[in-house]
Design a protein around this motif. Structure first.
Motif, PDB file in Angstrom:
ATOM      1  N   GLN A 292     -10.364  16.619 -11.998  1.00 30.56           N
ATOM      2  CA  GLN A 292      -9.400  16.492 -13.085  1.00 30.56           C
ATOM      3  C   GLN A 292      -8.428  15.348 -12.813  1.00 30.56           C
ATOM      4  N   ALA A 293      -7.957  15.249 -11.575  1.00 32.86           N
ATOM      5  CA  ALA A 293      -6.999  14.196 -11.234  1.00 32.86           C
ATOM      6  C   ALA A 293      -7.626  12.811 -11.347  1.00 32.86           C
ATOM      7  N   LEU A 294      -8.832  12.653 -10.834  1.00 29.20           N
ATOM      8  CA  LEU A 294      -9.464  11.334 -10.812  1.00 29.20           C
ATOM      9  C   LEU A 294     -10.008  10.918 -12.176  1.00 29.20           C
ATOM     10  N   SER A 295     -10.100  11.857 -13.083  1.00 26.35           N
ATOM     11  CA  SER A 295     -10.528  11.530 -14.441  1.00 26.35           C
ATOM     12  C   SER A 295      -9.374  10.993 -15.280  1.00 26.35           C
ATOM     13  N   ALA A 296      -8.153  11.136 -14.765  1.00 23.95           N
ATOM     14  CA  ALA A 296      -6.976  10.796 -15.567  1.00 23.95           C
ATOM     15  C   ALA A 296      -6.376   9.438 -15.232  1.00 23.95           C
ATOM     16  N   THR A 297      -6.688   8.885 -14.040  1.00 22.54           N
ATOM     17  CA  THR A 297      -6.080   7.616 -13.622  1.00 22.54           C
ATOM     18  C   THR A 297      -7.115   6.726 -12.959  1.00 22.54           C
ATOM     19  N   THR A 298      -6.788   5.445 -12.852  1.00 24.91           N
ATOM     20  CA  THR A 298      -7.689   4.500 -12.188  1.00 24.91           C
ATOM     21  C   THR A 298      -7.736   4.762 -10.696  1.00 24.91           C
ATOM     22  N   TYR A 299      -6.559   4.939 -10.095  1.00 25.85           N
ATOM     23  CA  TYR A 299      -6.452   5.269  -8.673  1.00 25.85           C
ATOM     24  C   TYR A 299      -5.688   6.573  -8.553  1.00 25.85           C
ATOM     25  N   VAL A 300      -5.699   7.168  -7.372  1.00 24.28           N
ATOM     26  CA  VAL A 300      -5.194   8.531  -7.270  1.00 24.28           C
ATOM     27  C   VAL A 300      -3.683   8.619  -7.486  1.00 24.28           C
ATOM     28  N   ALA A 301      -2.946   7.533  -7.198  1.00 18.78           N
ATOM     29  CA  ALA A 301      -1.500   7.565  -7.413  1.00 18.78           C
ATOM     30  C   ALA A 301      -1.096   6.872  -8.711  1.00 18.78           C
ATOM     31  N   GLY A 302      -2.065   6.452  -9.498  1.00 19.25           N
ATOM     32  CA  GLY A 302      -1.761   5.793 -10.769  1.00 19.25           C
ATOM     33  C   GLY A 302      -2.707   4.650 -11.044  1.00 19.25           C
ATOM     34  N   GLU A 303      -2.153   3.537 -11.478  1.00 14.65           N
ATOM     35  CA  GLU A 303      -2.982   2.387 -11.848  1.00 14.65           C
ATOM     36  C   GLU A 303      -3.002   1.312 -10.765  1.00 14.65           C
ATOM     37  N   ARG A 304      -2.543   1.640  -9.564  1.00 11.38           N
ATOM     38  CA  ARG A 304      -2.480   0.670  -8.481  1.00 11.38           C
ATOM     39  C   ARG A 304      -3.048   1.279  -7.208  1.00 11.38           C
ATOM     40  N   PHE A 305      -3.852   0.520  -6.487  1.00 10.90           N
ATOM     41  CA  PHE A 305      -4.454   0.978  -5.233  1.00 10.90           C
ATOM     42  C   PHE A 305      -3.372   1.153  -4.170  1.00 10.90           C
ATOM     43  N   THR A 306      -3.400   2.277  -3.456  1.00  6.50           N
ATOM     44  CA  THR A 306      -2.454   2.557  -2.379  1.00  6.50           C
ATOM     45  C   THR A 306      -3.197   3.114  -1.167  1.00  6.50           C
TER      46      THR A 306
ATOM     47  N   LEU B 178       0.806  -1.226   0.000  1.00  4.54           N
ATOM     48  CA  LEU B 178       0.000   0.000   0.000  1.00  4.54           C
ATOM     49  C   LEU B 178       0.835   1.270   0.000  1.00  4.54           C
ATOM     50  N   HIS B 179       2.152   1.123   0.000  1.00  6.16           N
ATOM     51  CA  HIS B 179       3.054   2.268  -0.063  1.00  6.16           C
ATOM     52  C   HIS B 179       3.416   2.527  -1.533  1.00  6.16           C
ATOM     53  N   PRO B 180       3.862   3.733  -1.866  1.00  8.95           N
ATOM     54  CA  PRO B 180       4.279   4.000  -3.251  1.00  8.95           C
ATOM     55  C   PRO B 180       5.556   3.232  -3.571  1.00  8.95           C
TER      56      PRO B 180
ATOM     57  N   TYR C  28       1.929  11.323  -2.230  1.00 10.48           N
ATOM     58  CA  TYR C  28       2.057  12.390  -1.245  1.00 10.48           C
ATOM     59  C   TYR C  28       1.276  13.633  -1.661  1.00 10.48           C
ATOM     60  N   ARG C  29       1.247  13.897  -2.937  1.00 10.15           N
ATOM     61  CA  ARG C  29       0.506  15.072  -3.394  1.00 10.15           C
ATOM     62  C   ARG C  29      -0.965  14.980  -2.996  1.00 10.15           C
ATOM     63  N   TRP C  30      -1.602  13.858  -3.312  1.00 10.27           N
ATOM     64  CA  TRP C  30      -3.044  13.767  -3.104  1.00 10.27           C
ATOM     65  C   TRP C  30      -3.409  13.378  -1.680  1.00 10.27           C
ATOM     66  N   MET C  31      -2.522  12.703  -0.979  1.00  2.43           N
ATOM     67  CA  MET C  31      -2.765  12.445   0.440  1.00  2.43           C
ATOM     68  C   MET C  31      -2.849  13.768   1.191  1.00  2.43           C
ATOM     69  N   PHE C  32      -1.898  14.658   0.955  1.00  2.89           N
ATOM     70  CA  PHE C  32      -1.892  15.934   1.648  1.00  2.89           C
ATOM     71  C   PHE C  32      -2.935  16.891   1.085  1.00  2.89           C
ATOM     72  N   PHE C  33      -3.283  16.738  -0.175  1.00  4.22           N
ATOM     73  CA  PHE C  33      -4.370  17.541  -0.739  1.00  4.22           C
ATOM     74  C   PHE C  33      -5.674  17.205  -0.012  1.00  4.22           C
ATOM     75  N   ALA C  34      -5.910  15.913   0.217  1.00 10.22           N
ATOM     76  CA  ALA C  34      -7.130  15.501   0.915  1.00 10.22           C
ATOM     77  C   ALA C  34      -7.118  15.960   2.371  1.00 10.22           C
ATOM     78  N   ALA C  35      -5.941  15.870   3.015  1.00 13.70           N
ATOM     79  CA  ALA C  35      -5.837  16.260   4.422  1.00 13.70           C
ATOM     80  C   ALA C  35      -5.893  17.768   4.614  1.00 13.70           C
ATOM     81  N   GLY C  36      -5.512  18.526   3.590  1.00 14.49           N
ATOM     82  CA  GLY C  36      -5.494  19.978   3.706  1.00 14.49           C
ATOM     83  C   GLY C  36      -6.635  20.644   2.961  1.00 14.49           C
ATOM     84  N   PRO C  37      -6.448  20.976   1.685  1.00 10.98           N
ATOM     85  CA  PRO C  37      -7.476  21.700   0.934  1.00 10.98           C
ATOM     86  C   PRO C  37      -8.848  21.036   0.934  1.00 10.98           C
ATOM     87  N   LEU C  38      -8.909  19.721   0.687  1.00 15.94           N
ATOM     88  CA  LEU C  38     -10.216  19.082   0.582  1.00 15.94           C
ATOM     89  C   LEU C  38     -10.974  19.117   1.907  1.00 15.94           C
ATOM     90  N   GLU C  39     -10.349  18.635   2.982  1.00 19.43           N
ATOM     91  CA  GLU C  39     -11.080  18.593   4.250  1.00 19.43           C
ATOM     92  C   GLU C  39     -11.431  19.987   4.744  1.00 19.43           C
TER      93      GLU C  39
END
Length: 211
Positions: A139-153, A82-84, A94-105
């Motif tokens: 925009q980010a979620l429209s471009a990949t299967t999972y937020v960090a790419g093509e693999r669940f993390t 589950l790690h990159p 790290y980009r989207w983990m912190f995006f969710a913890a900061g801007p999104l929440e």
């Protein structure tokens, strides 16, 4: 192996940490804390001075904050995968983990509380505006299967939980990209197990809450 203990309540962000623990697949204990004096007790404040859940104890180590718990578990238990594992994954993780913890929440919480940043002052806050945050995430979620790419993390556990709860309770708009993303992850066995465990615990607490 040092024991894992989750301090939580079934109607809290502790559900996110539980999901990650189920994904990791390591045995863990649960310490249920009620809202009020239980969470604000001196014993628990020695673990988390904020008096909030969740908190995770791993042997003598303590981790709080859902994003921190997820990142810690992903880094500690590599066998779960589950790690990159590539530079590209690491950057997105790290980009989207912190995006969710900061801007999104922050944007979602402020909107739910009725606080709207005036347009002329949006540059003073990290998220700018609620619409900007959702547009960026869409925009980010429209471009990949999972937020960090093509693999669940682990980043998908954290972001996915925000979107599930937000869309369920109306604090996040239901957009096609969000719904498609959630559909890809909500049926994961670990998520189903975690949900069943917390729902059962919540049902047990319901009569006590009414009394």
């Amino acid at each position: 192996m040092s024991p894992l203990t989750l301090y939580t309540h079934p109607m809290s962000r502790g559900r996110i940490a539980r999901w990650m623990l189920e994904e990791v697949g390591q045995p863990y204990d649960v310490r249920l804390l009620a809202y009020g004096p239980d969470m604000k007790s001196a014993d628990y404040r020695a673990i988390n001075p904020m008096g909030k859940v969740p908190a995770l104890r791993h042997g003598d180590l303590v981790v709080t904050e859902c994003a921190g718990i997820i990142a810690y578990l992903a880094d500690t238990f590599h066998d779960a995968g589950l790690h990159p594992q590539t530079d590209a994954e690491r950057a997105a993780y790290y980009r989207w983990m912190f995006f969710a913890a900061g801007p999104l929440e922050t944007a979602v919480s402020n909107r739910a509380l009725g606080f709207v940043v005036p347009e002329e002052k949006q540059r003073m806050v990290g998220y700018g505006s609620y619409d900007l945050v959702l547009d960026t995430l869409e925009q980010a979620l429209s471009a990949t299967t999972y937020v960090a790419g093509e693999r669940f993390t682990g980043a998908d556990v954290y972001l996915g939980a925000h979107l599930m709860w937000g869309m369920q309770f109306g604090s996040i708009e239901k957009r096609a990209a969000f719904e498609a993303y959630v559909a890809r992850i909500e049926s994961r066995p670990a998520h189903l197990r975690a949900t069943e465990l917390d729902d059962a615990l919540a049902a047990e607490l319901a009569p006590a809450a009414k009394g």
